[in-house]
Design an enzyme around this catalytic site. Structure first.
Site, short mmCIF file in Angstrom:
data_model
loop_
_atom_site.label_atom_id
_atom_site.label_comp_id
_atom_site.label_asym_id
_atom_site.label_seq_id
_atom_site.Cartn_x
_atom_site.Cartn_y
_atom_site.Cartn_z
N SER A 117 -30.31 -10.74 -8.60
CA SER A 117 -30.39 -9.95 -10.43
C SER A 117 -29.91 -11.68 -11.31
O SER A 117 -29.36 -12.30 -10.71
CB SER A 117 -29.47 -9.58 -11.33
OG SER A 117 -28.85 -9.03 -12.11
N TYR A 141 -21.24 -7.01 -10.89
CA TYR A 141 -22.05 -6.45 -9.78
C TYR A 141 -22.79 -8.01 -9.74
O TYR A 141 -23.09 -8.86 -8.55
CB TYR A 141 -23.00 -6.05 -11.03
CG TYR A 141 -24.59 -5.61 -10.51
CD1 TYR A 141 -25.21 -5.04 -9.84
CD2 TYR A 141 -25.67 -6.38 -11.17
CE1 TYR A 141 -26.14 -4.76 -9.34
CE2 TYR A 141 -26.28 -6.44 -10.90
CZ TYR A 141 -27.20 -5.78 -9.87
OH TYR A 141 -28.95 -5.28 -9.49
N LYS A 145 -23.71 -9.93 -5.94
CA LYS A 145 -25.28 -10.62 -5.65
C LYS A 145 -24.82 -12.24 -5.76
O LYS A 145 -25.83 -12.49 -4.81
CB LYS A 145 -25.32 -10.45 -7.29
CG LYS A 145 -26.63 -8.69 -7.57
CD LYS A 145 -27.22 -8.50 -6.61
CE LYS A 145 -27.78 -7.05 -6.77
NZ LYS A 145 -28.66 -6.61 -5.98
#
Length: 305
Positions: A117, A141, A145
């Site tokens: 991402s 998050y 990643k």
């Protein structure tokens, strides 16, 4: 060929699954998700495992036979991972590492395509962004990643996986009701104007974002699965202002649609999702990765049934 798709009932996963099953030469496909298989995905070439990668029994099922190609899309989305860090770590980090270890044990060096991402970049400046940009994730998050990108690169260095990580931008148009994402306005704007509905946009007409359709995303995932290239790449995307997207919608559906949009900018949303700089994806374009080409084609691809 045996292919694994994790997150196979999700927005991108279900589209990828259907494309793989429509190709008679792609081999047998195993879909994994917490829910049931998408209604459009069926056939004798599809096997379905209902469960999560953080379930040891699910991993044991996956380890019964080796895979040649794996698309790892499953994750807890950013807002929920931030609110529930233990869940985010268990699924986005620990389960990903366990999956890579499982695939590596097969000793057939499977190809692994990992959906990373743009959240790995953190706060953005005005400078162009690409894989050469320092990753400084600002949310859990994005941190997870980036950690998984590094783990996949290490497995590739060791020779037990052939890994490629693709940093995905905002993908449109998520099906209605669109909720739970700070960037939900990107999909909702398309749905509302295409349907002739009024829409109050939470960012200004000049706000810029990176736009990529689910259709183009699947094209890029499939390319990543078959090219001879490893490492981390930034997927190309169109950098468009809201005004440019509205103009594209007006071209497709009539000039009167522009009048359906009013603006009530939310400073917090615009600060995160409305100030995206240019992307530097020259290397990725040279490899054959692509965006939708134009605002009109983006909208057509995004809203195509």
């Amino acid at each position: 060929m045996r292919i694994l798709v994790t997150g196979a009932a999700g927005f991108i996963g279900s589209a990828l699954l259907c494309r793989l099953l429509s190709d008679v030469d792609s081999g047998d496909v195993t879909g994994l998700d917490l829910g049931d298989a998408p209604p459009a995905a069926s056939g004798r070439r599809l096997s379905w495992i209902r469960g999560g990668l953080d379930d040891r029994a699910v991993l044991e099922q996956l380890g019964a036979a080796p895979f040649d190609l794996a698309f790892h899309l499953a994750s807890v989305p950013g807002s929920r991972a931030e609110a529930e860090p233990v869940l985010g770590r268990r699924v986005n980090l620990d389960a990903s590492l366990d999956l890579f270890q499982l695939l590596a044990q097969s000793r057939n060096r499977p190809r692994v395509v990992y959906a990373s991402s743009v959240a790995v970049y953190g706060a953005l400046s005005d400078a162009p962004v690409g894989v050469q940009t320092e990753a400084r994730p600002a949310i859990t998050y994005g941190a997870h990643k980036r950690m998984v990108e590094i783990a996949l690169a290490d497995h590739t260095r060791r020779g037990d996986l052939s890994g490629i990580a693709l940093r995905l931008p905002g993908i449109v148009a998520r099906p209605r009701p669109v909720s739970g994402f700070g960037s939900a306005f990107m999909s909702e704007l398309l749905h509302a104007l295409a349907a002739g509905e009024r829409y109050v946009c939470p960012v200004s007409p000049a706000a810029t974002a990176w736009w990529l359709s689910a259709r183009a995303t699947v094209d890029n995932l499939l390319l990543a699965g078959r090219i001879d290239c490893c490492g981390t790449l930034q997927l190309p995307a169109l950098r468009l202002s809201i005004a440019e997207v509205v103009a594209g919608l007006a071209r497709l559906y009539g000039p009167e649609r522009s009048a359906l949009v009013t603006f009530d900018p939310d400073k917090a949303i615009e600060a995160v999702f409305g100030r995206y700089p240019m992307l530097d994806v020259r290397a990725e374009l040279a490899l054959g990765f692509s965006h939708d080409g134009s605002p009109v084609e983006l909208i057509r691809n995004a809203l195509r049934a």
